[in-house]
Design a protein around this motif. Structure first.
Motif, PDB file in Angstrom:
ATOM      1  N   ARG A  87       0.841  -1.204   0.000  1.00  0.00           N
ATOM      2  CA  ARG A  87       0.000   0.000   0.000  1.00  0.00           C
ATOM      3  C   ARG A  87       0.878   1.256   0.000  1.00  0.00           C
ATOM      4  N   ALA A  88       1.978   1.218   0.768  1.00  0.00           N
ATOM      5  CA  ALA A  88       2.900   2.357   0.770  1.00  0.00           C
ATOM      6  C   ALA A  88       3.499   2.545  -0.622  1.00  0.00           C
ATOM      7  N   GLY A  89       3.843   1.440  -1.287  1.00  0.00           N
ATOM      8  CA  GLY A  89       4.387   1.527  -2.635  1.00  0.00           C
ATOM      9  C   GLY A  89       3.392   2.138  -3.608  1.00  0.00           C
ATOM     10  N   LEU A  90       2.125   1.757  -3.470  1.00  0.00           N
ATOM     11  CA  LEU A  90       1.095   2.325  -4.339  1.00  0.00           C
ATOM     12  C   LEU A  90       0.926   3.823  -4.078  1.00  0.00           C
ATOM     13  N   LEU A  91       0.949   4.230  -2.811  1.00  0.00           N
ATOM     14  CA  LEU A  91       0.829   5.648  -2.490  1.00  0.00           C
ATOM     15  C   LEU A  91       2.028   6.433  -3.019  1.00  0.00           C
ATOM     16  N   ALA A  92       3.190   5.803  -3.066  1.00  0.00           N
ATOM     17  CA  ALA A  92       4.387   6.484  -3.567  1.00  0.00           C
ATOM     18  C   ALA A  92       4.307   6.698  -5.072  1.00  0.00           C
ATOM     19  N   ASP A  93       3.739   5.748  -5.800  1.00  0.00           N
ATOM     20  CA  ASP A  93       3.666   5.866  -7.264  1.00  0.00           C
ATOM     21  C   ASP A  93       2.307   6.360  -7.750  1.00  0.00           C
ATOM     22  N   GLN A  94       1.238   5.970  -7.040  1.00  0.00           N
ATOM     23  CA  GLN A  94      -0.132   6.435  -7.300  1.00  0.00           C
ATOM     24  C   GLN A  94      -0.663   6.009  -8.668  1.00  0.00           C
ATOM     25  N   GLN A  95      -0.295   4.792  -9.086  1.00  0.00           N
ATOM     26  CA  GLN A  95      -0.821   4.209 -10.320  1.00  0.00           C
ATOM     27  C   GLN A  95      -1.140   2.733 -10.048  1.00  0.00           C
ATOM     28  N   PRO A  96      -2.398   2.413  -9.738  1.00  0.00           N
ATOM     29  CA  PRO A  96      -2.744   1.022  -9.417  1.00  0.00           C
ATOM     30  C   PRO A  96      -2.352   0.023 -10.499  1.00  0.00           C
ATOM     31  N   GLN A  97      -2.449   0.427 -11.779  1.00  0.00           N
ATOM     32  CA  GLN A  97      -2.096  -0.498 -12.852  1.00  0.00           C
ATOM     33  C   GLN A  97      -0.599  -0.808 -12.847  1.00  0.00           C
ATOM     34  N   VAL A  98       0.214   0.119 -12.351  1.00  0.00           N
ATOM     35  CA  VAL A  98       1.655  -0.104 -12.249  1.00  0.00           C
ATOM     36  C   VAL A  98       1.951  -1.129 -11.155  1.00  0.00           C
ATOM     37  N   ALA A  99       1.291  -0.987 -10.005  1.00  0.00           N
ATOM     38  CA  ALA A  99       1.471  -1.955  -8.920  1.00  0.00           C
ATOM     39  C   ALA A  99       1.077  -3.351  -9.388  1.00  0.00           C
ATOM     40  N   LEU A 100      -0.012  -3.438 -10.157  1.00  0.00           N
ATOM     41  CA  LEU A 100      -0.446  -4.729 -10.681  1.00  0.00           C
ATOM     42  C   LEU A 100       0.610  -5.312 -11.614  1.00  0.00           C
ATOM     43  N   GLN A 146       5.723 -19.309   5.490  1.00  0.00           N
ATOM     44  CA  GLN A 146       6.107 -18.319   4.490  1.00  0.00           C
ATOM     45  C   GLN A 146       6.243 -16.939   5.136  1.00  0.00           C
ATOM     46  N   THR A 147       7.275 -16.194   4.748  1.00  0.00           N
ATOM     47  CA  THR A 147       7.438 -14.832   5.253  1.00  0.00           C
ATOM     48  C   THR A 147       6.690 -13.820   4.388  1.00  0.00           C
ATOM     49  N   HIS A 148       6.393 -14.183   3.146  1.00  0.00           N
ATOM     50  CA  HIS A 148       5.722 -13.277   2.215  1.00  0.00           C
ATOM     51  C   HIS A 148       4.476 -13.940   1.635  1.00  0.00           C
ATOM     52  N   PRO A 149       3.409 -13.181   1.440  1.00  0.00           N
ATOM     53  CA  PRO A 149       2.277 -13.722   0.688  1.00  0.00           C
ATOM     54  C   PRO A 149       2.691 -13.933  -0.771  1.00  0.00           C
ATOM     55  N   PHE A 150       1.967 -14.785  -1.473  1.00  0.00           N
ATOM     56  CA  PHE A 150       2.254 -15.004  -2.883  1.00  0.00           C
ATOM     57  C   PHE A 150       1.955 -13.744  -3.691  1.00  0.00           C
ATOM     58  N   ALA A 151       2.689 -13.553  -4.794  1.00  0.00           N
ATOM     59  CA  ALA A 151       2.543 -12.345  -5.605  1.00  0.00           C
ATOM     60  C   ALA A 151       1.122 -12.187  -6.138  1.00  0.00           C
ATOM     61  N   VAL A 152       0.511 -13.293  -6.550  1.00  0.00           N
ATOM     62  CA  VAL A 152      -0.860 -13.226  -7.066  1.00  0.00           C
ATOM     63  C   VAL A 152      -1.812 -12.757  -5.968  1.00  0.00           C
ATOM     64  N   VAL A 153      -1.631 -13.285  -4.768  1.00  0.00           N
ATOM     65  CA  VAL A 153      -2.479 -12.914  -3.635  1.00  0.00           C
ATOM     66  C   VAL A 153      -2.275 -11.440  -3.286  1.00  0.00           C
ATOM     67  N   ARG A 154      -1.034 -10.991  -3.313  1.00  0.00           N
ATOM     68  CA  ARG A 154      -0.746  -9.586  -2.997  1.00  0.00           C
ATOM     69  C   ARG A 154      -1.430  -8.650  -3.992  1.00  0.00           C
ATOM     70  N   ALA A 155      -1.430  -9.027  -5.252  1.00  0.00           N
ATOM     71  CA  ALA A 155      -2.105  -8.203  -6.264  1.00  0.00           C
ATOM     72  C   ALA A 155      -3.594  -8.099  -5.968  1.00  0.00           C
ATOM     73  N   GLY A 156      -4.216  -9.222  -5.596  1.00  0.00           N
ATOM     74  CA  GLY A 156      -5.639  -9.210  -5.276  1.00  0.00           C
ATOM     75  C   GLY A 156      -5.946  -8.387  -4.038  1.00  0.00           C
ATOM     76  N   GLU A 157      -5.083  -8.482  -3.022  1.00  0.00           N
ATOM     77  CA  GLU A 157      -5.297  -7.722  -1.785  1.00  0.00           C
ATOM     78  C   GLU A 157      -5.182  -6.222  -2.043  1.00  0.00           C
ATOM     79  N   LEU A 158      -4.207  -5.820  -2.845  1.00  0.00           N
ATOM     80  CA  LEU A 158      -4.036  -4.400  -3.141  1.00  0.00           C
ATOM     81  C   LEU A 158      -5.203  -3.885  -3.980  1.00  0.00           C
ATOM     82  N   ASP A 159      -5.679  -4.701  -4.890  1.00  0.00           N
ATOM     83  CA  ASP A 159      -6.833  -4.311  -5.711  1.00  0.00           C
ATOM     84  C   ASP A 159      -8.070  -4.113  -4.829  1.00  0.00           C
ATOM     85  N   ARG A 160      -8.245  -4.967  -3.825  1.00  0.00           N
ATOM     86  CA  ARG A 160      -9.387  -4.815  -2.901  1.00  0.00           C
ATOM     87  C   ARG A 160      -9.265  -3.533  -2.086  1.00  0.00           C
TER      88      ARG A 160
END
Length: 359
Positions: free
Chosen positions: A186-199, A245-259
Motif C-alpha cells: 500500500r505504501a508503494g502504491l501511495l508512492a507511485d499512485q498508479q494502481p495499474q503499475v502496482a499490478l 512463508q514470510t511473504h504472501p504469494f505475488a498473485v495474492v498480494r495483487a488481489g489484496e491491493l486491488d481490494r
C-alpha cells in the motif's frame, strides 16, 4: 507522454497504509517504551556495521552519480511519503527479482540487479515505495525479534512443551510479517499512485518478468479464485501452505491491493483523509486491536460457515450411507427360496430350461 502528477502526502503516518492486522500489532509494540531502542542499539553495535561493510565491499551504493535513474525514482518516492532523510540504497548483483530492507538503527535498502532488469521506472518507484514503507513502519525492529526466535527455535524445541509455545509465537510473528508485506504494498502504491503499475509489478514478480504473455484481468481473476472457494479443506490447505512463508504469494498480494483500492481507502488518502505523524502517540491501542479483531473475525466466520456446510454435507452423506446399509442388511436377512424348492412348491410354473436357449 507526460508523467502523471503525484500528490504529495505531507506528514503522513504509516498508520495510513498499514493493514489492520499489522497496525494493531505495531501500535501495541510502539507503546512498549524502550523496547525498540534496546533492539536498535544491540543491532547497531555490531551486526548492522558488518552488513553495511559487506554491502560497501560487494554492492554499489546508488546516488546522483551511480544508478542515478534509480536514485531519482527513490527520491521521488521519498518525497511523496514525506520520508525525510532517506536510508542508503544499494544495488547488488543478483539475478532474482527481489528487494529488501535491512537494519534497525540505520536501515539500508537493497535492490537486486534482476529486479532492475525487468522493472520500468514506474514499477521501480512502486518497489522503492514498498521498501520505504517497511522503514517508516519500523517493521525491521519486529522482524529482528522474529529472526531471533527462529534462531533459538532449535534450542527451545528440546525443552519439554517448549516446542508448542515457540511454534505458536513463530506462527503469530510470521502471520504478522505476511500482513506487513501487504502494508508495504500500500505504501508503494501511495508512492507511485498508479494502481495499474502496482499490478504490473506483481505480475512480473509472479511470472519472472514475462508480462508480455499475461493479461491483467485474468491475473486478478486468478487472485479472486484463490480466495473464492470457502470449502474448509481449501481454507486449511491455504493456512498450512503459508504457515512458514514470510511473504504472501505475488498473485495474492495483487488481489489484496486491488481490494484496498476498490474499498475507497486508497482514494481517501489521496484526498487528504489520513492520520498524521504528530498524532501517532495518541493512537488508540484498543481501537487498532478492534480493527485487527474484525479482520480476523471475518476470516474465522468464513471458516465457521464452511465447517457448517461440511458437517451438514457429511451428515447427509452418513444418513444416505446408513439407509443403503440398512437396505442391504434387510435383503440379506430375508430367506430366498432355492430354484428346486420353488419348482416343488409351484408345480404349475414353466420350466424355462426346457425351451430354446436365450441369447
Amino acid at each position: 507522454m507526460s508523467e502523471p502528477t503525484r500528490i504529495p502526502l505531507p506528514s503522513i503516518s504509516s498508520r495510513a497504509w498499514e493493514h489492520p492486522a499489522d497496525r494493531g500489532a505495531l501500535v501495541a509494540l510502539r507503546k512498549l517504551r524502550g523496547f525498540d531502542v534496546i533492539l536498535k542499539q544491540l543491532s547497531g553495535f555490531l551486526n548492522e556495521r558488518a552488513v553495511r561493510m559487506l554491502l560497501l565491499g560487494s554492492a554499489v551504493r546508488a546516488d546522483e552519480r551511480q544508478f542515478a535513474r534509480v536514485y531519482r525514482l527513490y527520491r521521488e518516492a521519498g518525497e511523496v511519503l514525506d520520508a525525510g532523510v532517506l536510508p542508503e540504497l544499494f544495488i547488488r548483483a543478483d539475478p532474482t527479482i527481489n528487494a529488501m530492507t535491512i537494519g534497525l538503527d540505520k536501515p539500508v535498502i537493497v535492490l537486486n540487479s534482476g529486479l532492475i532488469d525487468v522493472m520500468d521506472d514506474d514499477e521501480l518507484r512502486f518497489v522503492l515505495g514498498h521498501e520505504l514503507g517497511h522503514v517508516l513502519s519500523g517493521h525491521a525492529v519486529y522482524r529482528t525479534l522474529l529472526a531471533a526466535l527462529l534462531a533459538l527455535s532449535t534450542t527451545l524445541f528440546a525443552i519439554p512443551l517448549g516446542a508448542l509455545g515457540v511454534r505458536a509465537v513463530m506462527a503469530a510473528l510470521l502471520e504478522w510479517q505476511r500482513k506487513s508485506e501487504l502494508s508495504a504494498d500500500r505504501a508503494g502504491l501511495l508512492a507511485d499512485q498508479q494502481p495499474q503499475v502496482a499490478l504490473r509489478a506483481h505480475m512480473k514478480m509472479a511470472s519472472g518478468g514475462r508480462i508480455d504473455e499475461l493479461d491483467p484481468e485474468v491475473f486478478l481473476a486468478q487472485a479472486q479464485e484463490y480466495h473464492a472457494n470457502d470449502d474448509v479443506r481449501d481454507l486449511l490447505l491455504r493456512a498450512l501452505i503459508v504457515e512458514t512463508q514470510t511473504h504472501p504469494f505475488a498473485v495474492v498480494r495483487a488481489g489484496e491491493l486491488d481490494r484496498w483500492v476498490k474499498s475507497g481507502s486508497y482514494q481517501a488518502v489521496l484526498d487528504g483523509d489520513y492520520p498524521r505523524r504528530e498524532d501517532d502517540a495518541d493512537a488508540s491501542m484498543s481501537a487498532e486491536a478492534s480493527a485487527a479483531a474484525r479482520h480476523y473475525g471475518e476470516e474465522f466466520s468464513r471458516l465457521d460457515e464452511s465447517l457448517g456446510r461440511v458437517f451438514s454435507d457429511l451428515g447427509r452423506g452418513l444418513g444416505q450411507a446408513r439407509d443403503w446399509l440398512a437396505d442391504r442388511l434387510r435383503d440379506l436377512s430375508e430367506p430366498r427360496p432355492r430354484d428346486d424348492r420353488e419348482r416343488r412348491d409351484n408345480p404349475g410354473r414353466d420350466d424355462r430350461r426346457s425351451g430354446p436357449p436365450e441369447w
